[in-house]
Design a protein around this motif. Structure first.
Motif, short mmCIF file in Angstrom:
data_model
loop_
_atom_site.label_atom_id
_atom_site.label_comp_id
_atom_site.label_asym_id
_atom_site.label_seq_id
_atom_site.Cartn_x
_atom_site.Cartn_y
_atom_site.Cartn_z
N PHE A 154 27.85 59.47 143.55
CA PHE A 154 27.11 60.73 143.39
C PHE A 154 25.61 60.57 143.67
CE2 PHE A 154 30.52 62.33 140.27
CZ PHE A 154 31.11 63.13 141.24
N THR A 155 25.15 59.35 143.92
CA THR A 155 23.71 59.13 144.10
C THR A 155 23.27 59.17 145.56
OG1 THR A 155 24.03 56.76 144.31
CG2 THR A 155 23.65 57.61 142.09
N TYR A 156 22.01 59.46 145.73
CA TYR A 156 21.40 59.45 147.07
C TYR A 156 21.67 58.14 147.78
CZ TYR A 156 17.62 59.21 150.54
OH TYR A 156 16.90 59.07 151.68
N GLU A 157 21.45 57.05 147.08
CA GLU A 157 21.58 55.74 147.69
C GLU A 157 23.00 55.50 148.20
OE1 GLU A 157 20.08 56.32 144.84
OE2 GLU A 157 18.00 55.89 145.42
N ALA A 207 18.42 71.72 147.62
CA ALA A 207 19.33 71.93 148.74
C ALA A 207 18.77 72.94 149.73
CB ALA A 207 20.69 72.39 148.23
N SER A 208 18.13 73.96 149.22
CA SER A 208 17.60 75.00 150.11
C SER A 208 16.25 74.60 150.70
CB SER A 208 17.47 76.31 149.35
OG SER A 208 16.59 76.15 148.27
N MET A 209 15.60 73.63 150.10
CA MET A 209 14.28 73.23 150.58
C MET A 209 14.38 72.13 151.62
SD MET A 209 12.29 72.90 146.97
CE MET A 209 12.64 73.97 145.59
N ALA A 236 10.64 63.49 146.68
CA ALA A 236 9.48 63.23 147.53
C ALA A 236 9.82 62.19 148.59
CB ALA A 236 8.31 62.76 146.67
N SER A 237 10.59 61.20 148.21
CA SER A 237 10.91 60.14 149.18
C SER A 237 12.08 60.53 150.06
CB SER A 237 11.23 58.85 148.43
OG SER A 237 12.34 59.05 147.59
N MET A 238 12.86 61.51 149.64
CA MET A 238 14.03 61.90 150.44
C MET A 238 13.69 62.99 151.45
SD MET A 238 16.77 62.27 147.37
CE MET A 238 16.79 61.17 145.98
N ILE A 245 30.95 65.62 157.82
CA ILE A 245 31.15 64.92 156.56
C ILE A 245 30.99 65.87 155.40
CG2 ILE A 245 28.72 64.19 156.50
CD1 ILE A 245 30.21 61.57 155.20
N TYR A 246 31.90 65.71 154.46
CA TYR A 246 31.81 66.48 153.22
C TYR A 246 31.53 65.49 152.11
CZ TYR A 246 33.81 68.29 148.88
OH TYR A 246 34.02 68.61 147.56
N ALA A 247 30.37 65.64 151.48
CA ALA A 247 29.98 64.74 150.40
C ALA A 247 30.15 65.44 149.06
CB ALA A 247 28.53 64.29 150.58
N ALA A 248 30.60 64.71 148.06
CA ALA A 248 30.93 65.32 146.78
C ALA A 248 29.71 65.61 145.91
CB ALA A 248 31.93 64.44 146.02
N SER A 249 28.51 65.37 146.44
CA SER A 249 27.29 65.78 145.73
C SER A 249 26.18 65.98 146.75
CB SER A 249 26.86 64.75 144.69
OG SER A 249 26.17 63.67 145.30
N ASP A 250 25.25 66.82 146.42
CA ASP A 250 24.12 67.06 147.32
C ASP A 250 23.28 65.81 147.50
OD1 ASP A 250 24.89 69.64 147.71
OD2 ASP A 250 23.36 70.54 146.43
N ASP A 251 23.10 65.07 146.43
CA ASP A 251 22.33 63.84 146.53
C ASP A 251 22.92 62.94 147.61
OD1 ASP A 251 20.67 64.70 144.57
OD2 ASP A 251 21.07 63.07 143.16
N MET A 252 24.24 62.80 147.58
CA MET A 252 24.89 61.96 148.59
C MET A 252 24.77 62.58 149.97
SD MET A 252 28.21 60.24 146.76
CE MET A 252 29.15 61.74 146.55
N ALA A 253 24.88 63.90 150.03
CA ALA A 253 24.77 64.58 151.32
C ALA A 253 23.40 64.34 151.94
CB ALA A 253 25.02 66.08 151.15
N ILE A 254 22.38 64.41 151.12
CA ILE A 254 21.02 64.20 151.62
C ILE A 254 20.84 62.75 152.05
CG2 ILE A 254 18.59 64.11 150.91
CD1 ILE A 254 19.18 66.62 149.21
#
Lengths: 339, 339
Positions: free
Chosen positions: B218-221, B277-279, A277-279, B240-249
């Motif tokens: 691996f975290t968003y932060e 990822a798709s949303m 939600a926050s992202m 940029i290629y991030a090793a997780s979607d959380d990091m990519a976002i």
DNA sequence: TTGTAAGCGTTATCAC
DNA sequence: GTGATAACGCTTACAA
């Protein structure tokens, strides 16, 4: 594998004493306790839990029924349960029901066969009557569930009130055509949230029209579809309150696709405060449930039941919170309308 | 609660026969089987599983160690395990390690005390040596893990190759300043993904410079922070290629905040294909692991171990897939550069 | 094919 | 405070 009798022999005591050292250390003299512990260490003895469980007819294990383990709402609750359980020497057995009623039924077998000591059901689908019947025979607690007649302990938020808050927030931002995408109506939670929406509308002299209400399924897809539909009408809502964040995000993406901008053209409020939600962009205004805390509280209640303590209060309504972010457009407004 | 002897009495047979009807129905004549089943029904008899488990020294329960149950990557794998387990009469006990090494150690006790028949570890943190030692004594399988010397069955994807694909995709879109936000380097998976990134760069005559590589968690932060940092340099990456979607976002949101548009100014590829990822907006180009299938396969392998079957192949590398969406900008390009 | 009976390892109930 | 011993309910040789 060494057994208790091996320890007893080595320590020169009886198995009864070894057992006592393990379970009631104070009932045995320090010196013999010493000897026994020494022997346990020396043999690297581990009590056979299967035998213990059998003998004591308890498993120190509880079952958690989860509608969908991949849903962050539930997995966070499970996290809270797990933590509280571990602290009290209980293990957590997990069962995914996939929202299938038959799987809920099947899980009762675990209780009957004494494979678990108790059960926490998250958003149970079983009817209230059946739940009460189970509850008469086995220790169970419900979470994110609400009962008409609270005879079974349950943990929840006040879904009516929280929905009122969410809807009211939109109204106070000046919206009058506020739509609602609800959860499935077989669920009391959905009905409660719908009720809250209606209350807020009526309290502010607005008419919650049918054309602005859609029954979704809490899923992204249902939010997406219903939003497309809502926006295809002649009269279009300027705000929407969705009963889950997944649906809210679906709604926003649908709006985007039709060129309707959020929050400029459409204000959106969700429910759940999922991690994303926050992202999300725009970040979601939403109702946050204290998920971890709800898990913890459920386990606390179950522990009481397991220990035979009386539960004075069966209804446990925890505080929720409206988290204001970008999707509702509040940040563009100078001030809200008065209550 | 009726017990087996009650059934035996009512059916006019011995407990041995009742037991046989339950476990080896073919070794008993149809007529007596009939009588026994009749009695079971009449008494609504449920075998006491605690006694059975004790007697047979097995629990029909397996333990799954999860670094973080709220992470959709893991919860989907658990879903796959759960399904396969249920189909084979096994139950799944869940344990959250919260990424704590000590919790992994502690979980071995469950095996020692015979509280579970086997264990599946997701992304174990324990060192290879310890894992191998455990594996000598108990049935274990690893998932989303890779061993240097594959003596323990494990299920994974080819992280090096998948990273090569991800990085290559960006290079073929014309990018030369391709950055990488890795996972924590204590994890072999992260090292493998980093290796794949390096391979791809070198294979295309590019120099993977240190200033374009950051170690995340691996975290968003961590994705957010590292992106801010990367964009604050004089020379800035275009992809940029991030090793997780959380990091990519996290990286995308950081870029947005600095007015850097994705994918126009910055192409992004993630890893995991989480539900979101798709949303997300822009939707994420990412590597999809067959999570459910990996869970299933892990359980299949564990079942073989539990049944004493030989496992000819310990290394189970499942196919991954690069899913091209909007965040990489491929949809704006007419064609890719040649390989 | 069926019955008898001896455990499985722990805990609880008695005596001492 | 400690020990002997009988359960707990099921499975499985072995015998019939």
């Amino acid at each position: 594998m060494p057994k208790m009798s091996d320890v007893a022999k080595l320590a020169g005591v009886s198995t009864a004493t070894v057992s006592r050292v393990l379970r009631n250390p104070d009932t045995v003299t320090p010196s013999t306790k010493e000897k026994v512990l020494e022997a346990i260490n020396q043999l690297n003895y581990q009590p056979n839990m299967l035998a213990r469980h059998f003998r004591r007819t308890e498993t120190n294990t509880i079952l958690v029924l989860v509608p969908n383990i991949s849903n962050t709402v539930f997995s966070e609750i499970v996290g809270g349960i797990e933590e509280e359980a571990a602290q009290n020497g209980y293990r957590v057995l997990l069962r995914n029901t996939n929202n299938q009623l038959e799987n809920e039924y099947a899980s009762i077998e675990h209780l009957k066969q004494r494979q678990v000591d108790g059960m926490i059901m998250l958003s149970p689908k079983l009817d209230e009557e059946t739940l009460i019947e189970i509850s008469h025979q086995y220790p169970i607690v419900l979470a994110t569930a609400h009962l008409e007649t609270p005879t079974i302990p349950f943990v929840s938020i006040d879904n009516v009130r929280s929905s009122e808050k969410a809807t009211e927030h939109l109204i106070r931002l000046g919206h009058r055509r506020v739509a609602h995408i609800s959860g499935p109506m077989y669920s009391l939670i959905s009905r409660n949230r719908y009720e809250g929406y209606q209350n807020a509308m009526k309290n502010h002299g607005l008419n919650p029209e049918d054309k602005f209400v859609r029954e979704g399924e809490f899923t992204y897809e249902s939010g997406y579809e219903h939003m497309l539909d809502l926006l295809s009408q002649k009269e279009v809502p300027t705000a929407i309150y969705a009963a889950s964040d997944d649906m809210a995000i679906g709604a926003i993406n649908a709006a985007n696709e039709l060129g309707v901008k959020v929050p400029e053209d459409l204000a959106v409020v969700g429910f759940d405060n999922i991690k994303f939600a926050s992202m999300f962009n725009p970040s979601l205004t939403t109702i946050a449930q204290p998920l971890h805390g709800m898990g913890q509280r459920s386990m606390e209640l179950l522990l009481k039941k397991l220990n035979g303590e009386a539960i004075s209060q069966t209804e446990h309504v925890l505080p929720d919170k409206l988290i204001i972010r970008d999707s509702c457009g509040a940040k563009h407004k100078e001030k809200l309308l008065p209550m």
